[in-house]
Enzyme design. Sequence first.
Site, PDB file in Angstrom:
ATOM      1  CB  CYS A 296      37.258  41.299  41.075  1.00  0.00           C
ATOM      2  SG  CYS A 296      35.906  41.326  39.865  1.00  0.00           S
TER       3      CYS A 296
ATOM      4  CG  HIS B  64      33.650  43.232  42.922  1.00  0.00           C
ATOM      5  ND1 HIS B  64      34.772  43.664  42.251  1.00  0.00           N
ATOM      6  CD2 HIS B  64      34.010  43.067  44.218  1.00  0.00           C
ATOM      7  CE1 HIS B  64      35.778  43.769  43.123  1.00  0.00           C
ATOM      8  NE2 HIS B  64      35.331  43.408  44.316  1.00  0.00           N
TER       9      HIS B  64
ATOM     10  CG  HIS C 209      37.873  42.647  46.808  1.00  0.00           C
ATOM     11  ND1 HIS C 209      37.068  43.695  46.473  1.00  0.00           N
ATOM     12  CD2 HIS C 209      38.394  42.975  48.031  1.00  0.00           C
ATOM     13  CE1 HIS C 209      37.067  44.606  47.434  1.00  0.00           C
ATOM     14  NE2 HIS C 209      37.870  44.187  48.384  1.00  0.00           N
TER      15      HIS C 209
END
Length: 197
Positions: free
Chosen positions: A100, A153, A169
């Site tokens: 990510c 993330h 992502h």
Amino acid sequence: MKKSILLIICIICFSNCKSSKRSKKQSTTSSQTSEIKSAEETSSEYKISSKEVIEDKEKKVEKKKKKSPKSQADHIVAFAKQFEGTRYKWGGTTKSGMDCSGLVFESFRDSDILLPRISRDMAKKGTKIPLKKVNTGDLLFFKTGGRRNSINHVGLIVAIRDNDIEFIHSTSSRGVIISHLNEKYWLNAFEEARRIL
């Protein structure tokens, strides 16, 4: 008598010559005046058109300045989208595998913006913004899975449609995908939004 007639004829001829000279002079003068006027009108028209050209150029420069953050965001998003479908690879930054933060890092780097390589460090850059003010190119940060104590993330906003934020992502299960913040999992894991541009 002949002399007087001849004298009268000469006087008439001379007077006709003078009147024709006057008419020639008047026509020449009026044509010169009209030429001067038309030259003045042309130069004033030229001045107006030059001014309009300069103003038009200034407007274009202003538009470019106003558009530049937007077009930079568009460029970053377009770069990120080319990795859609790439498999997940921890620490990856290429089409052979991407994580990510690698996706976000490479997308911004392509526009000469260097961010930290790890998502939790990225979350310290830029300006924190409320969700209702996010734009394309802004970043979303999450606390996922069993590691909800810190940001782990990151996603890049690619579109905002009908009060739903779409972001690209890389997930460990599906690789690089576009998800919606309205999805229950992502909404629950959402931590903050930040603007880098």
